[in-house]
Scaffold this motif. Structure first.
Motif, PDB file in Angstrom:
ATOM      1  N   ARG A 102      13.438  -5.227 -15.450  1.00 34.08           N
ATOM      2  CA  ARG A 102      14.501  -4.842 -14.669  1.00 34.08           C
ATOM      3  C   ARG A 102      15.276  -3.586 -15.057  1.00 34.08           C
ATOM      4  N   ALA A 103      15.465  -3.622 -16.338  1.00 34.75           N
ATOM      5  CA  ALA A 103      16.169  -2.390 -16.882  1.00 34.75           C
ATOM      6  C   ALA A 103      15.372  -1.301 -16.672  1.00 34.75           C
ATOM      7  N   ASN A 104      14.349  -1.271 -16.655  1.00 39.49           N
ATOM      8  CA  ASN A 104      13.152  -0.006 -16.516  1.00 39.49           C
ATOM      9  C   ASN A 104      12.786   0.049 -14.947  1.00 39.49           C
ATOM     10  N   GLN A 105      13.319  -0.721 -14.012  1.00 40.23           N
ATOM     11  CA  GLN A 105      12.942  -0.590 -12.579  1.00 40.23           C
ATOM     12  C   GLN A 105      11.425  -0.643 -12.670  1.00 40.23           C
ATOM     13  N   ALA A 106      10.720  -1.345 -13.485  1.00 42.81           N
ATOM     14  CA  ALA A 106       9.471  -1.480 -13.347  1.00 42.81           C
ATOM     15  C   ALA A 106       9.291  -2.655 -12.334  1.00 42.81           C
ATOM     16  N   ALA A 107       7.858  -3.121 -12.135  1.00 43.90           N
ATOM     17  CA  ALA A 107       7.355  -4.454 -11.233  1.00 43.90           C
ATOM     18  C   ALA A 107       6.858  -5.206 -12.460  1.00 43.90           C
ATOM     19  N   VAL A 119      10.168  -8.661  -9.548  1.00 41.00           N
ATOM     20  CA  VAL A 119       9.500  -9.723 -10.134  1.00 41.00           C
ATOM     21  C   VAL A 119       8.800 -10.732  -9.355  1.00 41.00           C
ATOM     22  N   VAL A 120       7.507 -10.876  -9.294  1.00 43.36           N
ATOM     23  CA  VAL A 120       6.714 -11.943  -8.454  1.00 43.36           C
ATOM     24  C   VAL A 120       5.981 -13.021  -9.390  1.00 43.36           C
ATOM     25  N   ALA A 121       6.238 -14.326  -9.085  1.00 46.19           N
ATOM     26  CA  ALA A 121       5.727 -15.211  -9.706  1.00 46.19           C
ATOM     27  C   ALA A 121       4.608 -15.931  -8.846  1.00 46.19           C
ATOM     28  N   ILE A 122       3.427 -15.932  -9.473  1.00 46.51           N
ATOM     29  CA  ILE A 122       2.265 -16.622  -8.827  1.00 46.51           C
ATOM     30  C   ILE A 122       1.933 -18.101  -9.369  1.00 46.51           C
ATOM     31  N   VAL A 123       1.906 -19.226  -8.469  1.00 51.75           N
ATOM     32  CA  VAL A 123       1.585 -20.260  -8.818  1.00 51.75           C
ATOM     33  C   VAL A 123       0.452 -20.886  -7.903  1.00 51.75           C
ATOM     34  N   GLY A 124      -0.034 -21.926  -8.466  1.00 52.80           N
ATOM     35  CA  GLY A 124      -1.371 -22.661  -7.840  1.00 52.80           C
ATOM     36  C   GLY A 124      -1.984 -23.674  -8.854  1.00 52.80           C
ATOM     37  N   ARG A 125      -2.783 -24.319  -8.098  1.00 51.76           N
ATOM     38  CA  ARG A 125      -3.383 -25.253  -9.102  1.00 51.76           C
ATOM     39  C   ARG A 125      -4.489 -24.619 -10.143  1.00 51.76           C
ATOM     40  N   MET A 133      10.636   2.829   0.243  1.00 51.26           N
ATOM     41  CA  MET A 133      10.018   2.923  -1.161  1.00 51.26           C
ATOM     42  C   MET A 133       8.673   2.519  -1.335  1.00 51.26           C
ATOM     43  N   ASN A 134       7.872   3.130  -2.078  1.00 55.13           N
ATOM     44  CA  ASN A 134       6.506   2.772  -2.177  1.00 55.13           C
ATOM     45  C   ASN A 134       6.217   1.661  -3.101  1.00 55.13           C
ATOM     46  N   PRO A 135       5.375   0.833  -3.029  1.00 58.55           N
ATOM     47  CA  PRO A 135       5.212  -0.291  -4.116  1.00 58.55           C
ATOM     48  C   PRO A 135       4.715   0.351  -5.252  1.00 58.55           C
ATOM     49  N   VAL A 136       4.904  -0.259  -6.376  1.00 55.93           N
ATOM     50  CA  VAL A 136       4.149  -0.008  -7.495  1.00 55.93           C
ATOM     51  C   VAL A 136       2.828  -0.543  -7.438  1.00 55.93           C
ATOM     52  N   LEU A 137       2.878  -1.514  -7.221  1.00 57.99           N
ATOM     53  CA  LEU A 137       1.266  -2.064  -6.887  1.00 57.99           C
ATOM     54  C   LEU A 137       1.199  -2.700  -5.792  1.00 57.99           C
ATOM     55  N   SER A 138      -0.118  -2.467  -4.920  1.00 60.82           N
ATOM     56  CA  SER A 138      -0.362  -2.953  -3.710  1.00 60.82           C
ATOM     57  C   SER A 138      -2.007  -3.493  -3.670  1.00 60.82           C
ATOM     58  N   ALA A 139      -2.368  -4.629  -3.111  1.00 62.85           N
ATOM     59  CA  ALA A 139      -3.550  -5.165  -3.090  1.00 62.85           C
ATOM     60  C   ALA A 139      -3.797  -5.412  -1.623  1.00 62.85           C
ATOM     61  N   GLN A 140      -4.765  -5.011  -1.191  1.00 66.35           N
ATOM     62  CA  GLN A 140      -5.338  -5.048   0.266  1.00 66.35           C
ATOM     63  C   GLN A 140      -6.466  -5.666   0.301  1.00 66.35           C
ATOM     64  N   GLY A 141      -6.683  -6.726   1.267  1.00 68.09           N
ATOM     65  CA  GLY A 141      -7.677  -7.609   1.593  1.00 68.09           C
ATOM     66  C   GLY A 141      -8.788  -7.770   0.160  1.00 68.09           C
ATOM     67  N   LEU A 142      -8.198  -8.220  -0.781  1.00 67.41           N
ATOM     68  CA  LEU A 142      -9.142  -8.405  -2.184  1.00 67.41           C
ATOM     69  C   LEU A 142     -10.179  -9.589  -1.832  1.00 67.41           C
ATOM     70  N   VAL A 143     -11.111  -9.401  -2.188  1.00 66.07           N
ATOM     71  CA  VAL A 143     -12.172 -10.367  -2.111  1.00 66.07           C
ATOM     72  C   VAL A 143     -12.892 -10.553  -3.537  1.00 66.07           C
ATOM     73  N   ARG A 144     -13.109 -11.630  -4.051  1.00 66.42           N
ATOM     74  CA  ARG A 144     -13.924 -11.853  -5.112  1.00 66.42           C
ATOM     75  C   ARG A 144     -14.504 -13.277  -5.340  1.00 66.42           C
ATOM     76  N   ARG A 145     -15.940 -12.858  -5.406  1.00 62.75           N
ATOM     77  CA  ARG A 145     -17.068 -13.941  -5.355  1.00 62.75           C
ATOM     78  C   ARG A 145     -17.412 -14.186  -6.491  1.00 62.75           C
ATOM     79  N   ALA A 198       4.995   0.941 -15.718  1.00 61.88           N
ATOM     80  CA  ALA A 198       5.667   0.707 -14.344  1.00 61.88           C
ATOM     81  C   ALA A 198       5.151  -0.627 -13.807  1.00 61.88           C
ATOM     82  N   LEU A 199       4.366  -1.244 -14.301  1.00 61.65           N
ATOM     83  CA  LEU A 199       3.990  -2.566 -13.976  1.00 61.65           C
ATOM     84  C   LEU A 199       3.661  -3.585 -15.170  1.00 61.65           C
ATOM     85  N   VAL A 200       4.219  -4.769 -15.401  1.00 66.06           N
ATOM     86  CA  VAL A 200       4.015  -5.701 -16.528  1.00 66.06           C
ATOM     87  C   VAL A 200       3.207  -6.883 -15.538  1.00 66.06           C
TER      88      VAL A 200
END
Length: 223
Positions: free
Chosen positions: A190-195, A36-42, A1-13, A162-164
């Protein structure tokens, strides 16, 4: 299955007069349909910066973001805006409703801009879904903070994305309203099989995700 979203090697300065700050440093992420992915951090770790890159609202200094099979870097601004309007729902922490428009218009206008003939019906349906079916004619100033966030949620979900992406979706809300917004967000994705990807400081909200990732030293790591 292909991901709805992918990030590869992201750099931001970010360059300041004193130094260059590397906020993201080779970050990778892939999110599958229905996940569904949660992102946490300071605070200040770059979570909101990351969301902006994933949504195509900002451009990375390195790496790439692919949404729904399309490399965002290959799209012009018009094509990128249309992709976001059709395939992405973004829930901002500070709502970002247009003050001169009613609740219904705030939900409806983005749909009309991409030619959805059912824009009015979709707007009314989603306002009803978030419990504001009787508040469609009210402008943001006439709504409470919780009501404004629910209008923003209706706007984010009305295009069947497709992505929220959500930035602190319950951060400004009381416990009861936050629970309502979170329930609607998760059930719709989840009902719409979105990410779904969301940033939160709330450990209870983070635990509702399928995966929790920590943003540390510019990269995402599992706990």
């Amino acid at each position: 299955m292909n991901p709805v979203l992918s990030a590869q090697g992201l750099v931001r300065r970010f360059v300041t007069p004193e130094r260059t700050l590397t906020i993201l440093d080779g970050l990778d992420l892939a999110v599958q349909p229905g996940e569904v992915v949660a992102i946490v951090g300071r605070s200040g770790s770059g979570k909101s910066t990351l969301l902006g890159l994933l949504a195509g609202l900002d451009h990375p200094d390195g790496g790439k973001v692919t949404l729904d099979g399309q490399d965002l870097a290959t799209l012009g601004e018009a094509a990128l805006a249309e992709l976001r309007a059709r395939r992405l729902g973004f829930l901002f922490q500070n709502y970002r409703l247009l003050s001169a428009l009613t609740a219904e218009e705030n939900v409806r206008v983005p749909l009309e801009l991409v030619g959805r003939r059912d824009a009015r019906d979709r707007a009314r349906h989603w306002l009803a879904q978030v419990g504001l079916g009787d508040r469609g004619g009210h402008r943001p100033a006439q709504l409470s903070g919780g009501e404004q966030q629910r209008v923003a949620l209706a706007r984010a979900l009305a295009n069947d994305p497709a992505l929220v992406i959500a930035d602190e979706p319950t951060g400004n809300l009381d416990a009861a309203t936050g629970q309502t917004v979170a329930d609607l967000l998760f059930s719709s994705i989840r009902a719409n099989q979105a990410a779904g990807i969301y940033v939160t400081h709330d450990p209870l909200l983070a635990r509702r995700a399928d995966r929790v990732l920590h943003l540390e030293a510019g990269r995402l790591v599992a706990p």
